[in-house]
Design a protein around this motif. Sequence first.
Motif, PDB file in Angstrom:
ATOM      1  N   ASN A  83      -8.047  25.490  47.991  1.00 26.76           N
ATOM      2  CA  ASN A  83      -8.457  25.900  46.637  1.00 26.76           C
ATOM      3  C   ASN A  83      -7.425  26.817  45.981  1.00 26.76           C
ATOM      4  N   TYR A  84      -6.236  26.915  46.602  1.00 25.69           N
ATOM      5  CA  TYR A  84      -5.084  27.696  46.138  1.00 25.69           C
ATOM      6  C   TYR A  84      -5.263  29.209  46.277  1.00 25.69           C
ATOM      7  N   ALA A  85      -6.521  29.730  46.192  1.00 28.20           N
ATOM      8  CA  ALA A  85      -6.819  31.161  46.399  1.00 28.20           C
ATOM      9  C   ALA A  85      -5.948  32.058  45.528  1.00 28.20           C
ATOM     10  N   LEU A  86      -5.748  31.692  44.266  1.00 29.94           N
ATOM     11  CA  LEU A  86      -4.986  32.530  43.330  1.00 29.94           C
ATOM     12  C   LEU A  86      -5.878  33.641  42.781  1.00 29.94           C
ATOM     13  N   PHE A  87      -5.262  34.734  42.348  1.00 26.41           N
ATOM     14  CA  PHE A  87      -6.016  35.860  41.784  1.00 26.41           C
ATOM     15  C   PHE A  87      -6.213  35.624  40.283  1.00 26.41           C
ATOM     16  N   PRO A  88      -7.441  35.379  39.837  1.00 22.17           N
ATOM     17  CA  PRO A  88      -7.661  35.043  38.417  1.00 22.17           C
ATOM     18  C   PRO A  88      -7.366  36.192  37.460  1.00 22.17           C
ATOM     19  N   HIS A  89      -7.434  37.447  37.964  1.00 28.49           N
ATOM     20  CA  HIS A  89      -7.205  38.596  37.082  1.00 28.49           C
ATOM     21  C   HIS A  89      -5.717  38.926  36.935  1.00 28.49           C
ATOM     22  N   LEU A  90      -4.850  38.207  37.690  1.00 23.73           N
ATOM     23  CA  LEU A  90      -3.408  38.409  37.591  1.00 23.73           C
ATOM     24  C   LEU A  90      -2.761  37.207  36.914  1.00 23.73           C
ATOM     25  N   ASN A  91      -1.661  37.439  36.189  1.00 28.43           N
ATOM     26  CA  ASN A  91      -0.962  36.315  35.565  1.00 28.43           C
ATOM     27  C   ASN A  91      -0.071  35.617  36.594  1.00 28.43           C
ATOM     28  N   VAL A  92       0.672  34.606  36.159  1.00 30.30           N
ATOM     29  CA  VAL A  92       1.497  33.816  37.076  1.00 30.30           C
ATOM     30  C   VAL A  92       2.521  34.694  37.786  1.00 30.30           C
ATOM     31  N   TYR A  93       3.234  35.510  37.035  1.00 33.51           N
ATOM     32  CA  TYR A  93       4.249  36.392  37.628  1.00 33.51           C
ATOM     33  C   TYR A  93       3.625  37.295  38.679  1.00 33.51           C
ATOM     34  N   GLU A  94       2.504  37.917  38.341  1.00 35.30           N
ATOM     35  CA  GLU A  94       1.866  38.871  39.252  1.00 35.30           C
ATOM     36  C   GLU A  94       1.340  38.195  40.515  1.00 35.30           C
ATOM     37  N   ASN A  95       0.841  36.966  40.375  1.00 35.65           N
ATOM     38  CA  ASN A  95       0.387  36.226  41.550  1.00 35.65           C
ATOM     39  C   ASN A  95       1.535  35.951  42.506  1.00 35.65           C
ATOM     40  N   ILE A  96       2.661  35.504  41.954  1.00 41.62           N
ATOM     41  CA  ILE A  96       3.810  35.167  42.804  1.00 41.62           C
ATOM     42  C   ILE A  96       4.412  36.424  43.425  1.00 41.62           C
ATOM     43  N   ALA A  97       4.400  37.523  42.675  1.00 38.35           N
ATOM     44  CA  ALA A  97       5.020  38.772  43.147  1.00 38.35           C
ATOM     45  C   ALA A  97       4.146  39.536  44.128  1.00 38.35           C
ATOM     46  N   TYR A  98       2.890  39.136  44.286  1.00 41.98           N
ATOM     47  CA  TYR A  98       1.924  39.932  45.054  1.00 41.98           C
ATOM     48  C   TYR A  98       2.421  40.249  46.472  1.00 41.98           C
ATOM     49  N   GLY A  99       2.855  39.221  47.198  1.00 38.28           N
ATOM     50  CA  GLY A  99       3.313  39.428  48.577  1.00 38.28           C
ATOM     51  C   GLY A  99       4.554  40.293  48.657  1.00 38.28           C
ATOM     52  N   LEU A 100       5.405  40.210  47.652  1.00 35.73           N
ATOM     53  CA  LEU A 100       6.629  41.015  47.647  1.00 35.73           C
ATOM     54  C   LEU A 100       6.321  42.494  47.404  1.00 35.73           C
ATOM     55  N   LYS A 101       5.313  42.757  46.566  1.00 32.27           N
ATOM     56  CA  LYS A 101       4.945  44.151  46.296  1.00 32.27           C
ATOM     57  C   LYS A 101       4.406  44.833  47.550  1.00 32.27           C
ATOM     58  N   ILE A 102       3.695  44.070  48.373  1.00 31.45           N
ATOM     59  CA  ILE A 102       3.181  44.623  49.625  1.00 31.45           C
ATOM     60  C   ILE A 102       4.335  45.029  50.539  1.00 31.45           C
ATOM     61  N   LYS A 103       5.448  44.269  50.466  1.00 33.43           N
ATOM     62  CA  LYS A 103       6.624  44.575  51.279  1.00 33.43           C
ATOM     63  C   LYS A 103       7.410  45.763  50.731  1.00 33.43           C
ATOM     64  N   ARG A 104       7.036  46.198  49.527  1.00 39.71           N
ATOM     65  CA  ARG A 104       7.627  47.384  48.905  1.00 39.71           C
ATOM     66  C   ARG A 104       9.138  47.266  48.698  1.00 39.71           C
ATOM     67  N   ILE A 105       9.560  46.131  48.204  1.00 36.68           N
ATOM     68  CA  ILE A 105      10.972  45.980  47.839  1.00 36.68           C
ATOM     69  C   ILE A 105      11.140  46.388  46.385  1.00 36.68           C
ATOM     70  N   THR A 106      12.356  46.506  45.933  1.00 39.55           N
ATOM     71  CA  THR A 106      12.615  47.044  44.589  1.00 39.55           C
ATOM     72  C   THR A 106      12.102  46.099  43.504  1.00 39.55           C
ATOM     73  N   LYS A 107      11.821  46.669  42.352  1.00 39.59           N
ATOM     74  CA  LYS A 107      11.313  45.897  41.224  1.00 39.59           C
ATOM     75  C   LYS A 107      12.326  44.843  40.777  1.00 39.59           C
ATOM     76  N   LYS A 108      13.608  45.197  40.825  1.00 35.92           N
ATOM     77  CA  LYS A 108      14.658  44.258  40.431  1.00 35.92           C
ATOM     78  C   LYS A 108      14.717  43.074  41.385  1.00 35.92           C
ATOM     79  N   GLU A 109      14.611  43.358  42.696  1.00 36.75           N
ATOM     80  CA  GLU A 109      14.663  42.285  43.691  1.00 36.75           C
ATOM     81  C   GLU A 109      13.441  41.374  43.556  1.00 36.75           C
ATOM     82  N   ILE A 110      12.285  41.990  43.279  1.00 36.58           N
ATOM     83  CA  ILE A 110      11.074  41.190  43.050  1.00 36.58           C
ATOM     84  C   ILE A 110      11.286  40.261  41.865  1.00 36.58           C
ATOM     85  N   GLY A 111      11.839  40.797  40.783  1.00 41.97           N
ATOM     86  CA  GLY A 111      12.084  39.994  39.591  1.00 41.97           C
ATOM     87  C   GLY A 111      13.014  38.827  39.860  1.00 41.97           C
TER      88      GLY A 111
END
Length: 348
Positions: A83-111
């Motif tokens: 069922n893809y298990a996407l977060f409906p309250h987050l946009n496309v960018y935020e959904n894709i970036a979610y796992g990277l934010k948990i890893k706490r890498i820089t905002k530029k690298e996430i982008g």
Amino acid sequence: MVKLVLRDISKKFEDTTAVDYVDFSIDEGSFFTFLGPSGCGKTTLLRMIAGFIKPDTGRILLRNKDITHIPSENREIGMVFQNYALFPHLNVYENIAYGLKIKRITKKEIGNKVEKYLNLVRLEGYENRKITELSGGEQQRVALARSLVVEPKVLLLDEPLSNLDAKLRDKMRIEIRDLQKELGITTIFVTHDQTEALTMSDKIAVFNKGKCIQIGTPREIYAAPTNTFVATFVGETNLFEAEIIDDEAKLNNGIMMDIKKSSTGSYLSIRPQDIKISKEFKNMRNTFKGKVEKIQFNGVVVEYIVDVVRTKFKVSALNNIYIDTEINVGDEVSILIHKNTINVLNNA
């Protein structure tokens, strides 16, 4: 190089055996499919690889490292759910970036990483879209990008095409396979759809009742099934009980067929497209006279049901200029079956 090894993996839920001592390995960079009916254990095994379920017995090794008891978030394995298990309250960018934010890498690298994988799944310009504004195919691409952006060693796909319509399913099969080849990522794909398995896989493992019945390339699985279950589950076949006598088989209706030497088993499996049909009666081995009972026109293929001494044979022929269009219901015809196209099998 072997990427993933499953050693004697088993799992029971109360009195039900979901996975029954599965033992095989998956090569580096391959597209490997778990194929089988609902309840055969394929998704349970996938979830054990992901770390969501613990096996009762056995070990899971990734590049010679035992990951059996490592938490799922530390396994370097990505998963796309049915069922893809996407977060409906987050946009496309935020959904894709979610796992990277948990890893706490820089905002530029996430982008940079999100942009890279947005381009890979062809969703450039969709960064600010809401999940509810996307089609099924677009949501699937977001789920793929979210799993791939963390650059896992293994990608798990749990029936990701089942919620799509037939035309989009065909398109996404090609896109997923092309993306996997481009990235070279080891991928395990779970499906009950034989067409998906045959068209996408490097290798297929066929499951039934918790057991792995056969592993092989799509061509091997289709052309040389190991038993009657595989023959009937993967593609259409004519299946007949038979008595094997040396290099001949005797059907229940008394028909005798030449078969390959040293064949053992009690059933014959013959694919419909391997049977030739004609109104010309030729005195050749494995040629049988019968009457056409039904004809079904499917566009590319014409299917015939031919009665031969009270035994029904399904015959498929390509619809092209060479087909005998004069064959009609009720006509007497002959069918020709080459002995090399007959698989002699044991019952599942």
